[in-house]
Design a protein around this motif. Structure first.
Motif, PDB file in Angstrom:
ATOM      1  N   GLY A 222       0.817  -1.207   0.000  1.00  0.00           N
ATOM      2  CA  GLY A 222       0.000   0.000   0.000  1.00  0.00           C
ATOM      3  C   GLY A 222       0.843   1.245   0.000  1.00  0.00           C
ATOM      4  O   GLY A 222       1.999   1.247  -0.427  1.00  0.00           O
ATOM      5  N   SER A 223       0.258   2.320   0.498  1.00  0.00           N
ATOM      6  CA  SER A 223       0.921   3.625   0.461  1.00  0.00           C
ATOM      7  C   SER A 223       1.592   4.002   1.764  1.00  0.00           C
ATOM      8  O   SER A 223       2.352   4.973   1.811  1.00  0.00           O
ATOM      9  CB  SER A 223      -0.105   4.708   0.091  1.00  0.00           C
ATOM     10  OG  SER A 223      -1.135   4.784   1.073  1.00  0.00           O
ATOM     11  N   SER A 224       1.355   3.250   2.849  1.00  0.00           N
ATOM     12  CA  SER A 224       1.844   3.642   4.169  1.00  0.00           C
ATOM     13  C   SER A 224       3.299   3.272   4.378  1.00  0.00           C
ATOM     14  O   SER A 224       3.699   2.126   4.157  1.00  0.00           O
ATOM     15  CB  SER A 224       1.006   2.983   5.269  1.00  0.00           C
ATOM     16  OG  SER A 224      -0.333   3.421   5.219  1.00  0.00           O
ATOM     17  N   THR A 225       4.094   4.239   4.839  1.00  0.00           N
ATOM     18  CA  THR A 225       5.488   3.991   5.168  1.00  0.00           C
ATOM     19  C   THR A 225       5.632   3.890   6.685  1.00  0.00           C
ATOM     20  O   THR A 225       4.644   3.975   7.425  1.00  0.00           O
ATOM     21  CB  THR A 225       6.385   5.098   4.586  1.00  0.00           C
ATOM     22  OG1 THR A 225       7.752   4.753   4.754  1.00  0.00           O
ATOM     23  CG2 THR A 225       6.100   6.447   5.240  1.00  0.00           C
ATOM     24  N   MET A 226       6.855   3.721   7.172  1.00  0.00           N
ATOM     25  CA  MET A 226       7.077   3.571   8.612  1.00  0.00           C
ATOM     26  C   MET A 226       7.295   4.951   9.235  1.00  0.00           C
ATOM     27  O   MET A 226       8.378   5.296   9.700  1.00  0.00           O
ATOM     28  CB  MET A 226       8.251   2.650   8.876  1.00  0.00           C
ATOM     29  CG  MET A 226       8.079   1.258   8.291  1.00  0.00           C
ATOM     30  SD  MET A 226       6.592   0.411   8.885  1.00  0.00           S
ATOM     31  CE  MET A 226       7.103  -0.036  10.536  1.00  0.00           C
ATOM     32  N   ASP A 227       6.239   5.706   9.260  1.00  0.00           N
ATOM     33  CA  ASP A 227       6.228   7.079   9.750  1.00  0.00           C
ATOM     34  C   ASP A 227       4.956   7.260  10.561  1.00  0.00           C
ATOM     35  O   ASP A 227       3.877   6.821  10.142  1.00  0.00           O
ATOM     36  CB  ASP A 227       6.253   8.028   8.548  1.00  0.00           C
ATOM     37  CG  ASP A 227       6.199   9.497   8.928  1.00  0.00           C
ATOM     38  OD1 ASP A 227       6.303   9.806  10.129  1.00  0.00           O
ATOM     39  OD2 ASP A 227       6.035  10.332   8.020  1.00  0.00           O
ATOM     40  N   PHE A 228       5.055   7.874  11.720  1.00  0.00           N
ATOM     41  CA  PHE A 228       3.864   8.042  12.553  1.00  0.00           C
ATOM     42  C   PHE A 228       2.757   8.772  11.803  1.00  0.00           C
ATOM     43  O   PHE A 228       1.558   8.566  12.060  1.00  0.00           O
ATOM     44  CB  PHE A 228       4.221   8.793  13.850  1.00  0.00           C
ATOM     45  CG  PHE A 228       4.423  10.269  13.688  1.00  0.00           C
ATOM     46  CD1 PHE A 228       3.366  11.163  13.795  1.00  0.00           C
ATOM     47  CD2 PHE A 228       5.690  10.785  13.419  1.00  0.00           C
ATOM     48  CE1 PHE A 228       3.554  12.522  13.649  1.00  0.00           C
ATOM     49  CE2 PHE A 228       5.892  12.137  13.270  1.00  0.00           C
ATOM     50  CZ  PHE A 228       4.821  13.025  13.380  1.00  0.00           C
ATOM     51  N   TYR A 434      -6.601  -2.015  -8.572  1.00  0.00           N
ATOM     52  CA  TYR A 434      -5.148  -1.852  -8.452  1.00  0.00           C
ATOM     53  C   TYR A 434      -4.849  -1.023  -7.221  1.00  0.00           C
ATOM     54  O   TYR A 434      -5.425   0.057  -7.024  1.00  0.00           O
ATOM     55  CB  TYR A 434      -4.595  -1.170  -9.709  1.00  0.00           C
ATOM     56  CG  TYR A 434      -3.281  -0.433  -9.513  1.00  0.00           C
ATOM     57  CD1 TYR A 434      -2.086  -1.127  -9.386  1.00  0.00           C
ATOM     58  CD2 TYR A 434      -3.249   0.959  -9.458  1.00  0.00           C
ATOM     59  CE1 TYR A 434      -0.884  -0.453  -9.217  1.00  0.00           C
ATOM     60  CE2 TYR A 434      -2.057   1.645  -9.289  1.00  0.00           C
ATOM     61  CZ  TYR A 434      -0.879   0.944  -9.164  1.00  0.00           C
ATOM     62  OH  TYR A 434       0.309   1.612  -8.985  1.00  0.00           O
ATOM     63  N   ILE A 435      -3.973  -1.521  -6.360  1.00  0.00           N
ATOM     64  CA  ILE A 435      -3.522  -0.783  -5.177  1.00  0.00           C
ATOM     65  C   ILE A 435      -2.008  -0.682  -5.260  1.00  0.00           C
ATOM     66  O   ILE A 435      -1.310  -1.704  -5.274  1.00  0.00           O
ATOM     67  CB  ILE A 435      -3.948  -1.480  -3.869  1.00  0.00           C
ATOM     68  CG1 ILE A 435      -5.470  -1.561  -3.761  1.00  0.00           C
ATOM     69  CG2 ILE A 435      -3.379  -0.727  -2.670  1.00  0.00           C
ATOM     70  CD1 ILE A 435      -6.050  -2.858  -4.257  1.00  0.00           C
ATOM     71  N   GLY A 436      -1.498   0.550  -5.324  1.00  0.00           N
ATOM     72  CA  GLY A 436      -0.072   0.760  -5.481  1.00  0.00           C
ATOM     73  C   GLY A 436       0.542   1.503  -4.323  1.00  0.00           C
ATOM     74  O   GLY A 436      -0.091   1.731  -3.285  1.00  0.00           O
ATOM     75  N   SER A 437       1.783   1.927  -4.520  1.00  0.00           N
ATOM     76  CA  SER A 437       2.530   2.582  -3.455  1.00  0.00           C
ATOM     77  C   SER A 437       3.097   3.921  -3.881  1.00  0.00           C
ATOM     78  O   SER A 437       3.784   4.566  -3.088  1.00  0.00           O
ATOM     79  CB  SER A 437       3.689   1.676  -2.983  1.00  0.00           C
ATOM     80  OG  SER A 437       4.570   1.395  -4.064  1.00  0.00           O
ATOM     81  N   SER A 438       2.812   4.359  -5.107  1.00  0.00           N
ATOM     82  CA  SER A 438       3.453   5.567  -5.618  1.00  0.00           C
ATOM     83  C   SER A 438       2.437   6.503  -6.250  1.00  0.00           C
ATOM     84  O   SER A 438       1.298   6.123  -6.547  1.00  0.00           O
ATOM     85  CB  SER A 438       4.517   5.215  -6.672  1.00  0.00           C
ATOM     86  OG  SER A 438       5.498   4.351  -6.146  1.00  0.00           O
ATOM     87  N   THR A 439       2.875   7.720  -6.453  1.00  0.00           N
ATOM     88  CA  THR A 439       2.086   8.667  -7.212  1.00  0.00           C
ATOM     89  C   THR A 439       2.349   8.460  -8.697  1.00  0.00           C
ATOM     90  O   THR A 439       3.253   7.702  -9.074  1.00  0.00           O
ATOM     91  CB  THR A 439       2.432  10.102  -6.783  1.00  0.00           C
ATOM     92  OG1 THR A 439       1.495  10.997  -7.362  1.00  0.00           O
ATOM     93  CG2 THR A 439       3.838  10.476  -7.212  1.00  0.00           C
ATOM     94  N   TRP A 440       1.555   9.115  -9.564  1.00  0.00           N
ATOM     95  CA  TRP A 440       1.691   8.874 -10.997  1.00  0.00           C
ATOM     96  C   TRP A 440       2.433  10.023 -11.666  1.00  0.00           C
ATOM     97  O   TRP A 440       1.846  11.012 -12.102  1.00  0.00           O
ATOM     98  CB  TRP A 440       0.325   8.678 -11.640  1.00  0.00           C
ATOM     99  CG  TRP A 440      -0.261   7.329 -11.350  1.00  0.00           C
ATOM    100  CD1 TRP A 440       0.223   6.401 -10.481  1.00  0.00           C
ATOM    101  CD2 TRP A 440      -1.449   6.763 -11.916  1.00  0.00           C
ATOM    102  NE1 TRP A 440      -0.578   5.286 -10.458  1.00  0.00           N
ATOM    103  CE2 TRP A 440      -1.609   5.476 -11.332  1.00  0.00           C
ATOM    104  CE3 TRP A 440      -2.389   7.211 -12.835  1.00  0.00           C
ATOM    105  CZ2 TRP A 440      -2.679   4.642 -11.663  1.00  0.00           C
ATOM    106  CZ3 TRP A 440      -3.454   6.382 -13.161  1.00  0.00           C
ATOM    107  CH2 TRP A 440      -3.590   5.109 -12.582  1.00  0.00           C
ATOM    108  N   SER A 441       3.724   9.874 -11.756  1.00  0.00           N
ATOM    109  CA  SER A 441       4.609  10.751 -12.500  1.00  0.00           C
ATOM    110  C   SER A 441       5.687   9.860 -13.084  1.00  0.00           C
ATOM    111  O   SER A 441       6.022   8.830 -12.494  1.00  0.00           O
ATOM    112  CB  SER A 441       5.203  11.823 -11.583  1.00  0.00           C
ATOM    113  OG  SER A 441       5.976  12.745 -12.318  1.00  0.00           O
ATOM    114  N   GLY A 442       6.220  10.227 -14.243  1.00  0.00           N
ATOM    115  CA  GLY A 442       7.087   9.332 -14.980  1.00  0.00           C
ATOM    116  C   GLY A 442       8.242   8.753 -14.202  1.00  0.00           C
ATOM    117  O   GLY A 442       8.551   7.562 -14.305  1.00  0.00           O
ATOM    118  N   GLU A 443       8.892   9.584 -13.381  1.00  0.00           N
ATOM    119  CA  GLU A 443      10.077   9.108 -12.666  1.00  0.00           C
ATOM    120  C   GLU A 443       9.742   8.015 -11.654  1.00  0.00           C
ATOM    121  O   GLU A 443      10.606   7.200 -11.306  1.00  0.00           O
ATOM    122  CB  GLU A 443      10.783  10.267 -11.967  1.00  0.00           C
ATOM    123  CG  GLU A 443       9.973  10.965 -10.894  1.00  0.00           C
ATOM    124  CD  GLU A 443       9.105  12.084 -11.437  1.00  0.00           C
ATOM    125  OE1 GLU A 443       8.574  12.866 -10.617  1.00  0.00           O
ATOM    126  OE2 GLU A 443       8.971  12.189 -12.674  1.00  0.00           O
TER     127      GLU A 443
END
Length: 492
Positions: A222-228, A434-443
C-alpha cells in the motif's frame, strides 16, 4: 533488557620398460594410439613413456556424464517450481483493505470503514515468528521533534521492533530496506534498530515501495510507510493479506531483489531464475479470497531494471487496466503529473494521460480522478488536470470528472510538517482493482522502486469483494465534503 542506544555511527603416469633392440633416438612404442616421449638415461637406454590413447575419450565421457547429471539440477527445480504454481484450483488467501484516516477527517457512520493501517502493521509484527521483511522509504516512527499525541502509535510500533534486539528473548530475522536518497533524519529509527541488534538494514537507491512480509505467509502492500504520520496524519490505503503463502512467496522475490541491490551488489543485466515470477498480467494466480469468492491476482514492480523475468512492469499493468476498461475508471492519487523529471531535466510524459484520453474519447469510458491538494502540490498539476477535463467539450458522450481531495487542518495540526494530505494510490474499473505505493509521474515508474497489487473479478456485485470495497471507498471520498470541484486558484 540491555541498554538501548539512540544513535549509530553507521603426465600422465609414466610406464617404463627397456627396449634393448632400439636406440634411444627411435621410438620404443609403436602402437598407433600412443603418445611417446623418450629421454636418455645414464645407462644409455631409452625409456618409452606412453600415455594410452583410450584415456582421453574416457575422460571426455566422464565430463559429459557430470554435465548431464549436474546441469539439469537447476532446470529441474525451475520446472518443478513452475509446475507447482500451474494450478487450476483457487488457492487460499485472506485479503482485506486497510486504511488510515487522519485526525479530523470524519465520515458518516454508515460509510464503509476498514481495519486501520496501525492495526494491520501491529498484526504483522505480532504474528511474525520467523522473519519480518520491511521495505519503506521513511523511518520516523517516533516523531522525535514532534510533541504531539498523534505520534503514540508510531512510537508503539518502534518499541515492538526494538524489542527484537533484547538479549535473552526469542529473536526473529528482521530485515529493512530503506531509501538512500534522503537526509539521515528520515531513517533515524532504522539506524537505531540496526545499532541495537534488532534488525539488519540496507539502503536502496530511490526506494519508494511500501511492503511488509511476515513469515513468507502474510504481507501488506500500500501507500503507508514507517512514519507516525501514516497512521494519524495522512490518508493512506493498502491491502493486508493473511495466510496467503503462494502469493506471498512471489512477493518475497521482490524484497529479495531489494536486498540484493541494497547489499552493495550491481543490478544484473539478467536476473537469475530464482527471482522469476510465475504470476503476471497474462498468467495471474487464482485465489479463493477469504472463502467467499475467487479473484485473479498478480504483483507488479517498478522500475524495469528491478523487474525479473515473468513479472509485469507496473506501468505496463496500469496501462493495460486503462486500455481494457469498458465502463468506468476511478482513480485516486496524491499527484497526477504527465512529466518525467530526471536530474535537472523535465520532459513531457504522455503515456497514462494519452491512455485516459483514448478511453474517454474512443470508448466513452467514464473517468473520475480524485487528486490530493495540499501544501506541496505542484502548481502545474492543475493545468494538466484541466486540459484532461476540457475534453468534455469535445463530445457530449465524453465524461471526465476531476476533483481535489483536501484533508482538513488547523493551526495546531499544521505544526507537523509533511502531513494532512491524501496519499492513496489506487484505480478501480468494472472488473479490476489496483492498489499501489506511488504517485503517478514518470520518474516513479522508471527510476523509483514501486510495487502494485492487481486484482480481477467478473462479478458486478459481491458483498465483501475487495474490488467492490475499493469502489465504495472511492464513492465515499468522491461524494464527501472533502472532495472539491476542480477550479482555478484553489486555496487551502
Amino acid at each position: 533488557m540491555s541498554q538501548r542506544q539512540d544513535e549509530i555511527d553507521y603426465q600422465p603416469v609414466a610406464t617404463t620398460g627397456e627396449d634393448q633392440g632400439h636406440s634411444s633416438s627411435s621410438s620404443c612404442c609403436r602402437r598407433p594410439n600412443c603418445l611417446i616421449k623418450a629421454r636418455e638415461m645414464e645407462e644409455g637406454h631409452g625409456i618409452c613413456c606412453c600415455t594410452h590413447g583410450y584415456m582421453i575419450p574416457i575422460f571426455i565421457l566422464f565430463v559429459l556424464v557430470l554435465v548431464i547429471l549436474l546441469l539439469p539440477w537447476d532446470t529441474f527445480h525451475r520446472r518443478e517450481e513452475q509446475a507447482n504454481h500451474a494450478v487450476a484450483t483457487p488457492l487460499p488467501c485472506q485479503m482485506q483493505l486497510v486504511e488510515s484516516l487522519p485526525i479530523g477527517l470524519n465520515f458518516s457512520d454508515d460509510s464503509p470503514s476498514f481495519l486501520t493501517t496501525f492495526e494491520a502493521f501491529q498484526w504483522l509484527i505480532s504474528n511474525a515468528k520467523i522473519s519480518l521483511d520491511i521495505a519503506a522509504p521513511y523511518w520516523t516512527l517516533r516523531g522525535v521533534d514532534i510533541n504531539d499525541s498523534s505520534t503514540q502509535q508510531g512510537e508503539h510500533l518502534f518499541q515492538r521492533l526494538l524489542a527484537n534486539g533484547d538479549t535473552g528473548k526469542p529473536k526473529i530475522r528482521l530485515r529493512i530496506a530503506l531509501n538512500s536518497n534522503q537526509e539521515s533524519f528520515w531513517y533515524a529509527d532504522a539506524r537505531i534498530l540496526a545499532n541495537y541488534g534488532a534488525a539488519d538494514v540496507v539502503a536502496v537507491n530511490q526506494m519508494n515501495s511500501k511492503l511488509l512480509i511476515a513469515d513468507n505467509q502474510h504481507f501488506y502492500i500500500g501507500s503507508s510507510t514507517m512514519d507516525f504520520r501514516s497512521f494519524t496524519q495522512v490518508k493512506e490505503l493498502g491491502v493486508l493479506a493473511k495466510n496467503c503463502p503462494h502469493l506471498t512467496r512471489d512477493v518475497v522475490k521482490i524484497f529479495k531483489a531489494y536486498w540484493h541491490v541494497g547489499s552493495g551488489n550491481e543490478i544484473p543485466s539478467f536476473w537469475p531464475w530464482t527471482y522469476d515470477s510465475h504470476f503476471n498480467r497474462k498468467h495471474p494466480i487464482l485465489l479463493n479470497v477469504s472463502n467467499k469468492y475467487t479473484m485473479k491476482a498478480f504483483v507488479s514492480t517498478s522500475p524495469p531494471s528491478l523487474t525479473a523475468t515473468g513479472r509485469s512492469q507496473e506501468l505496463e499493468a496500469v496501462l493495460n487496466t486503462i486500455d481494457t476498461a469498458s465502463s468506468y475508471i476511478y482513480i485516486a492519487l496524491r499527484d497526477y503529473l504527465p512529466l518525467l523529471r530526471m536530474e535537472n531535466k523535465t520532459k513531457y510524459w504522455p503515456d497514462i494521460d494519452n491512455a485516459l484520453r483514448k478511453a474517454a474519447v474512443d470508448r466513452k469510458v467514464v473517468i473520475k480522478l480524485l487528486i490530493s491538494w495540499w501544501k506541496h502540490s505542484e502548481p502545474s498539476e492543475e493545468h494538466f488536470l484541466r486540459s484532461l477535463q476540457d475534453l468534455n467539450h469535445l463530445d457530449e458522450n465524453v465524461d471526465i470528472q476531476i476533483r481535489r481531495f483536501v484533508v482538513p487542518s488547523n493551526d495546531d495540526l499544521d505544526r507537523i510538517p509533511y502531513s494532512r494530505f491524501n496519499y492513496n494510490s489506487y484505480m478501480v474499473t468494472e472488473n479490476q482493482a489496483y492498489i499501489g505505493s506511488s504517485t503517478w509521474s514518470g520518474e516513479f515508474f522508471f527510476q523509483s522502486t514501486g510495487v502494485g497489487l492487481f486484482l480481477m473479478d467478473n462479478f458486478d456485485n459481491i458483498n465483501g469483494s475487495l474490488r467492490i470495497d475499493l469502489f465504495n471507498v472511492f464513492k465515499r471520498d468522491w461524494f464527501s465534503s472533502y472532495a472539491l470541484a476542480l477550479k482555478p486558484n484553489l486555496q487551502i
